[in-house]
Design a protein around this motif. Structure first.
Motif, PDB file in Angstrom:
ATOM      1  N   LYS A 181     -16.501   1.172   0.303  1.00 50.19           N
ATOM      2  CA  LYS A 181     -15.405   1.274   1.283  1.00 50.19           C
ATOM      3  C   LYS A 181     -14.341   0.202   1.010  1.00 50.19           C
ATOM      4  CE  LYS A 181     -14.709   1.597   6.299  1.00 50.19           C
ATOM      5  NZ  LYS A 181     -13.758   0.524   6.521  1.00 50.19           N
ATOM      6  N   LEU A 182     -14.818  -0.962   0.567  1.00 46.93           N
ATOM      7  CA  LEU A 182     -13.865  -2.040   0.257  1.00 46.93           C
ATOM      8  C   LEU A 182     -12.964  -1.638  -0.906  1.00 46.93           C
ATOM      9  CD1 LEU A 182     -16.171  -5.209   0.550  1.00 46.93           C
ATOM     10  CD2 LEU A 182     -14.490  -4.355   2.200  1.00 46.93           C
ATOM     11  N   VAL A 183     -13.547  -0.988  -1.935  1.00 48.49           N
ATOM     12  CA  VAL A 183     -12.715  -0.536  -3.068  1.00 48.49           C
ATOM     13  C   VAL A 183     -11.788   0.582  -2.596  1.00 48.49           C
ATOM     14  CG1 VAL A 183     -12.707   0.283  -5.454  1.00 48.49           C
ATOM     15  CG2 VAL A 183     -14.637  -1.071  -4.636  1.00 48.49           C
ATOM     16  N   PHE A 184     -12.339   1.484  -1.773  1.00 44.77           N
ATOM     17  CA  PHE A 184     -11.565   2.620  -1.244  1.00 44.77           C
ATOM     18  C   PHE A 184     -10.333   2.111  -0.489  1.00 44.77           C
ATOM     19  CE2 PHE A 184     -10.741   6.137   1.712  1.00 44.77           C
ATOM     20  CZ  PHE A 184     -10.962   7.258   0.926  1.00 44.77           C
ATOM     21  N   ASP A 185     -10.506   1.028   0.232  1.00 41.52           N
ATOM     22  CA  ASP A 185      -9.402   0.486   1.046  1.00 41.52           C
ATOM     23  C   ASP A 185      -8.563  -0.549   0.306  1.00 41.52           C
ATOM     24  OD1 ASP A 185      -9.635   2.008   3.324  1.00 41.52           O
ATOM     25  OD2 ASP A 185     -11.105   0.680   4.264  1.00 41.52           O
ATOM     26  N   SER A 186      -8.994  -0.946  -0.892  1.00 40.32           N
ATOM     27  CA  SER A 186      -8.264  -2.022  -1.567  1.00 40.32           C
ATOM     28  C   SER A 186      -6.908  -1.511  -2.056  1.00 40.32           C
ATOM     29  CB  SER A 186      -9.084  -2.597  -2.719  1.00 40.32           C
ATOM     30  OG  SER A 186      -9.306  -1.600  -3.674  1.00 40.32           O
ATOM     31  N   VAL A 187      -5.939  -2.399  -1.974  1.00 40.26           N
ATOM     32  CA  VAL A 187      -4.559  -2.049  -2.340  1.00 40.26           C
ATOM     33  C   VAL A 187      -4.303  -2.454  -3.791  1.00 40.26           C
ATOM     34  CG1 VAL A 187      -2.135  -2.559  -1.849  1.00 40.26           C
ATOM     35  CG2 VAL A 187      -3.743  -2.246   0.036  1.00 40.26           C
ATOM     36  N   PHE A 188      -3.860  -1.486  -4.583  1.00 43.81           N
ATOM     37  CA  PHE A 188      -3.538  -1.770  -5.983  1.00 43.81           C
ATOM     38  C   PHE A 188      -2.076  -2.180  -6.104  1.00 43.81           C
ATOM     39  CE2 PHE A 188      -7.331   0.788  -6.265  1.00 43.81           C
ATOM     40  CZ  PHE A 188      -8.019   0.223  -7.330  1.00 43.81           C
ATOM     41  N   THR A 189      -1.832  -3.030  -7.068  1.00 50.33           N
ATOM     42  CA  THR A 189      -0.466  -3.465  -7.383  1.00 50.33           C
ATOM     43  C   THR A 189      -0.262  -3.231  -8.883  1.00 50.33           C
ATOM     44  OG1 THR A 189      -1.130  -5.697  -8.008  1.00 50.33           O
ATOM     45  CG2 THR A 189      -0.684  -5.311  -5.658  1.00 50.33           C
ATOM     46  N   PRO A 190       0.975  -3.324  -9.353  1.00 51.89           N
ATOM     47  CA  PRO A 190       1.178  -3.164 -10.798  1.00 51.89           C
ATOM     48  C   PRO A 190       0.301  -4.122 -11.612  1.00 51.89           C
ATOM     49  CG  PRO A 190       3.280  -3.052  -9.672  1.00 51.89           C
ATOM     50  CD  PRO A 190       2.258  -3.416  -8.627  1.00 51.89           C
ATOM     51  N   ALA A 191       0.022  -5.283 -11.068  1.00 52.66           N
ATOM     52  CA  ALA A 191      -0.803  -6.254 -11.801  1.00 52.66           C
ATOM     53  C   ALA A 191      -2.264  -5.846 -11.868  1.00 52.66           C
ATOM     54  CB  ALA A 191      -0.679  -7.619 -11.127  1.00 52.66           C
ATOM     55  N   THR A 192      -2.693  -4.951 -10.956  1.00 51.06           N
ATOM     56  CA  THR A 192      -4.094  -4.505 -10.981  1.00 51.06           C
ATOM     57  C   THR A 192      -4.211  -3.043 -11.414  1.00 51.06           C
ATOM     58  OG1 THR A 192      -4.001  -4.018  -8.606  1.00 51.06           O
ATOM     59  CG2 THR A 192      -4.878  -6.174  -9.253  1.00 51.06           C
ATOM     60  N   GLY A 193      -3.104  -2.488 -11.928  1.00 45.73           N
ATOM     61  CA  GLY A 193      -3.207  -1.151 -12.528  1.00 45.73           C
ATOM     62  C   GLY A 193      -2.386  -0.070 -11.855  1.00 45.73           C
ATOM     63  N   LEU A 194      -1.768  -0.366 -10.743  1.00 43.73           N
ATOM     64  CA  LEU A 194      -0.986   0.670 -10.043  1.00 43.73           C
ATOM     65  C   LEU A 194       0.128   1.222 -10.944  1.00 43.73           C
ATOM     66  CD1 LEU A 194      -0.440   2.035  -7.198  1.00 43.73           C
ATOM     67  CD2 LEU A 194       1.347   0.294  -6.932  1.00 43.73           C
ATOM     68  N   GLY A 195       0.299   2.525 -10.927  1.00 43.95           N
ATOM     69  CA  GLY A 195       1.419   3.165 -11.641  1.00 43.95           C
ATOM     70  C   GLY A 195       1.187   3.326 -13.129  1.00 43.95           C
ATOM     71  N   PRO A 196       2.273   3.554 -13.880  1.00 46.42           N
ATOM     72  CA  PRO A 196       3.685   3.421 -13.519  1.00 46.42           C
ATOM     73  C   PRO A 196       4.178   4.387 -12.423  1.00 46.42           C
ATOM     74  CG  PRO A 196       3.417   3.507 -15.900  1.00 46.42           C
ATOM     75  CD  PRO A 196       2.093   3.837 -15.318  1.00 46.42           C
ATOM     76  N   LEU A 197       3.579   5.596 -12.355  1.00 50.02           N
ATOM     77  CA  LEU A 197       3.949   6.511 -11.270  1.00 50.02           C
ATOM     78  C   LEU A 197       2.776   6.580 -10.303  1.00 50.02           C
ATOM     79  CD1 LEU A 197       5.531   9.331 -13.438  1.00 50.02           C
ATOM     80  CD2 LEU A 197       6.772   7.949 -11.757  1.00 50.02           C
ATOM     81  N   PHE A 198       3.047   6.765  -9.031  1.00 50.96           N
ATOM     82  CA  PHE A 198       1.950   6.837  -8.063  1.00 50.96           C
ATOM     83  C   PHE A 198       2.411   7.493  -6.770  1.00 50.96           C
ATOM     84  CE2 PHE A 198       3.269   3.420  -5.149  1.00 50.96           C
ATOM     85  CZ  PHE A 198       4.215   2.752  -5.917  1.00 50.96           C
ATOM     86  N   ASN A 199       1.434   7.966  -6.018  1.00 44.92           N
ATOM     87  CA  ASN A 199       1.708   8.505  -4.680  1.00 44.92           C
ATOM     88  C   ASN A 199       1.311   7.527  -3.593  1.00 44.92           C
ATOM     89  OD1 ASN A 199       2.944  11.047  -4.943  1.00 44.92           O
ATOM     90  ND2 ASN A 199       1.016  11.984  -5.543  1.00 44.92           N
ATOM     91  N   SER A 200       0.279   6.722  -3.882  1.00 44.45           N
ATOM     92  CA  SER A 200      -0.199   5.789  -2.862  1.00 44.45           C
ATOM     93  C   SER A 200      -0.759   4.558  -3.547  1.00 44.45           C
ATOM     94  CB  SER A 200      -1.270   6.451  -1.997  1.00 44.45           C
ATOM     95  OG  SER A 200      -2.294   6.957  -2.819  1.00 44.45           O
ATOM     96  N   VAL A 201      -0.914   3.497  -2.774  1.00 45.86           N
ATOM     97  CA  VAL A 201      -1.387   2.236  -3.350  1.00 45.86           C
ATOM     98  C   VAL A 201      -2.880   2.024  -3.109  1.00 45.86           C
ATOM     99  CG1 VAL A 201       0.879   1.132  -3.185  1.00 45.86           C
ATOM    100  CG2 VAL A 201      -0.720   0.941  -1.273  1.00 45.86           C
ATOM    101  N   ALA A 202      -3.492   2.907  -2.329  1.00 43.95           N
ATOM    102  CA  ALA A 202      -4.930   2.791  -2.039  1.00 43.95           C
ATOM    103  C   ALA A 202      -5.449   4.165  -1.639  1.00 43.95           C
ATOM    104  CB  ALA A 202      -5.158   1.810  -0.883  1.00 43.95           C
ATOM    105  N   CYS A 203      -6.746   4.400  -1.898  1.00 43.68           N
ATOM    106  CA  CYS A 203      -7.341   5.676  -1.441  1.00 43.68           C
ATOM    107  C   CYS A 203      -7.173   5.776   0.074  1.00 43.68           C
ATOM    108  CB  CYS A 203      -8.825   5.739  -1.764  1.00 43.68           C
ATOM    109  SG  CYS A 203      -9.271   5.385  -3.465  1.00 43.68           S
ATOM    110  N   GLY A 204      -7.426   4.617   0.721  1.00 41.59           N
ATOM    111  CA  GLY A 204      -7.405   4.572   2.175  1.00 41.59           C
ATOM    112  C   GLY A 204      -6.018   4.686   2.778  1.00 41.59           C
ATOM    113  N   GLU A 205      -4.984   4.674   1.937  1.00 43.30           N
ATOM    114  CA  GLU A 205      -3.630   4.838   2.482  1.00 43.30           C
ATOM    115  C   GLU A 205      -3.422   6.288   2.943  1.00 43.30           C
ATOM    116  OE1 GLU A 205      -0.424   4.047  -0.240  1.00 43.30           O
ATOM    117  OE2 GLU A 205       1.087   4.281   1.316  1.00 43.30           O
ATOM    118  N   CYS A 206      -4.033   7.221   2.213  1.00 44.89           N
ATOM    119  CA  CYS A 206      -3.876   8.641   2.575  1.00 44.89           C
ATOM    120  C   CYS A 206      -5.076   9.166   3.355  1.00 44.89           C
ATOM    121  CB  CYS A 206      -3.688   9.481   1.320  1.00 44.89           C
ATOM    122  SG  CYS A 206      -2.139   9.129   0.482  1.00 44.89           S
TER     123      CYS A 206
END
Lengths: 379, 119
Positions: A42-67
């Motif tokens: 659940k912690l990984v599911f809710d964790s917020v990704f950033t470009p420094a941790t792999g987010l993108g280059p394109l994305f719909n959300s920053v965390a599983c738990g965002e949607c």
């Protein structure tokens, strides 16, 4: 009653009054170690990704738990865009133009390099479809329903002449699908692994390559994080969290709800929304040989031209998988794109194979229609 | 000792023309024996029987990718037909392709058309 008799009666009463499963709760019967993985996942599911941790280059959300939120694993208010091309009866998921999921956001480095805020809409697309974020409760159980159970409900030639056919979709490699609004993806694990990349641009061991940018390679220096951007263990924990999310216990219904449940079957809704499914004998104890309220057959049905949008695999534009009716009590929007704002409206928008049940629903008295809705709101 | 060296040298001289005159595919096969092999299972997106190339859609969940594969004269094509040919394959067909990576990209050793249950 004697003292031991009272004790036995109390014990039986306690066993009979199992605490109802709330949305977001884990399955019953998990071992301590599995509950620990559920909590860590659940912690990984809710964790917020950033470009420094792999987010993108394109994305719909920053965390599983965002949607999938309110609570984690539940539905969200996001609506995303999918696109494919359907030509000559063959579905093209437009992989060379960025794939069927259109990402709405770009990380700052990509914006700086290409001047885009989102993924360009594929020029070859013949259709676009809107998709809401579904609840992911009970998906572990759906994953363990044997193919043979699902295929037993299929009636592609409508041999029973009830107007309801039902057929399985197939993934690109030919395996039977069951996950996603078009039943395209064969397993929960694959759906989760694909979602990290398609929704957040976070590569994982199962899909260690980034998506292209509208058919073009990612500009140098934009994606500095080495692939895969998510570790195997972080992925496994997330997968376990989703797998162990229980379907919420349907609420207790009164006389009206009981009448509604009866009508739900009588008017033919249950021909596709099969009230229960049973998992197979394989897998972990918490998931095997379990009958659960699913309200789906996991098959594709032609829902008519008004709902038609994209194709996927062998699903044509009008084909949709029967949506599992789980946690309807918390829903404010209905159908794959959220176009219906009431349950009654959602039923009335059913076309194609669903039109018979829809017409019978419309033919009910106002009291009976309200009873069906009351029953659905208990799910 | 000197005799055995002479024998080996003579053998090498005699076999050299055979090796250099071997068909191209034979040489490619030998040089590729150590090349890593891959098996892909996916749907044909595009195929060009004239150039012997095909694009296969593979992937995980909704994260799909295209794999470009080249065929060689030695590539085995397996279909239900008695005389299977690459030209029989078409977009939408599901295949299993056994490939090896060469300097020119992925080259198929075998492409098998899979029978998939009707939807």
């Amino acid at each position: 009653m004697t003292r031991p008799g009272v004790a036995v009666a109390l014990l039986l009463f306690a066993l009979g009054c199992k605490k109802p499963v709330q949305p977001g709760d884990p399955l019953s019967g998990l071992f301590e170690q599995q509950l620990d993985r559920f909590a860590r996942g659940k912690l990984v599911f809710d964790s917020v990704f950033t470009p420094a941790t792999g987010l993108g280059p394109l994305f719909n959300s920053v965390a599983c738990g965002e949607c999938h939120e309110k609570p984690a694993g539940g539905r969200g208010d996001e609506v995303e865009v999918h696109a494919t091309a359907f030509r000559g009866g063959v579905c093209d998921p437009l992989v060379q133009e960025g794939g069927p999921v259109i990402q709405r956001h770009a990380i700052p480095a990509l914006k700086q390099a290409l001047g885009i805020d989102s993924e360009p809409f594929p020029p070859s697309a013949t259709a676009r479809g809107l998709r809401t974020s579904p609840v992911v409760f009970g998906r572990g159980l759906l994953d363990f329903v044997p193919d043979s159970v699902i295929l037993a409900y299929a009636d592609p030639d409508d041999k029973d002449h009830d107007g309801v056919r039902g057929r399985p979709n197939r993934f690109v490699d030919g395996r039977m699908g069951r996950f996603g609004r078009k039943a395209f993806v064969p397993t929960l694990r694959e759906f989760n692994a694909g979602a990290f990349v398609a929704e957040m641009g976070v590569t994982d061991p199962a899909q260690p390559t980034e998506e292209n940018i509208g058919g073009k390679p990612i500009p140098a220096g934009v994606d500095a994080v080495a692939d895969p951007e998510l570790s195997q263990e972080a992925f496994n924990l997330t997968d376990d969290f989703v797998r162990f999310l229980a379907p919420p216990t349907p609420l207790k219904v009164g006389q009206e709800g009981r009448r509604g449940r009866q009508l739900f079957s009588q008017i033919g809704c249950a021909a596709c929304h099969r009230p229960t499914l049973r998992t197979g004998p394989r897998g972990m104890p918490a998931l095997r040989n379990r009958e659960f309220a699913a309200y789906t057959d996991l098959l594709l049905h032609d829902m008519g031209p008004d709902l038609a949008d994209i194709c996927l695999g062998q699903a044509g534009p009008a084909d949709f998988r029967t949506e599992p009716l789980l946690d309807l009590r918390g829903a404010e929007h209905f159908l794959h794109d959220g176009r219906a704002t009431t349950l009654e409206q959602a039923i009335e928008l059913h076309g194609g194979e669903g039109s018979g049940a829809r017409d019978r629903f419309k033919g009910l008295s106002a009291t009976d229609r309200a009873a069906v809705v009351a029953f659905l709101k208990s799910l | 000792m000197q005799r055995s060296i002479r024998t080996a040298a003579l053998t090498a001289i005699l076999l050299l023309p055979l090796a250099t005159a071997a068909p191209a595919d034979w040489r490619t096969l030998n040089s590729a024996q150590a090349a890593p092999s891959y098996t892909y299972r996916g749907t044909i997106r595009a195929i060009n029987a004239r150039t012997g190339t095909l694009e296969l859609i593979t992937g995980v969940g909704l994260s799909l990718r295209v794999v470009e594969i080249t065929t060689a004269r030695t590539t085995r094509i397996l279909t239900a037909s008695a005389t299977p040919r690459l030209a029989e394959l078409k977009p939408g067909d599901v295949v299993r392709a056994q490939c090896r990576r060469t300097s020119a990209g992925l080259v198929a050793d075998q492409i098998e058309k899979l029978k998939v249950g009707a939807p």
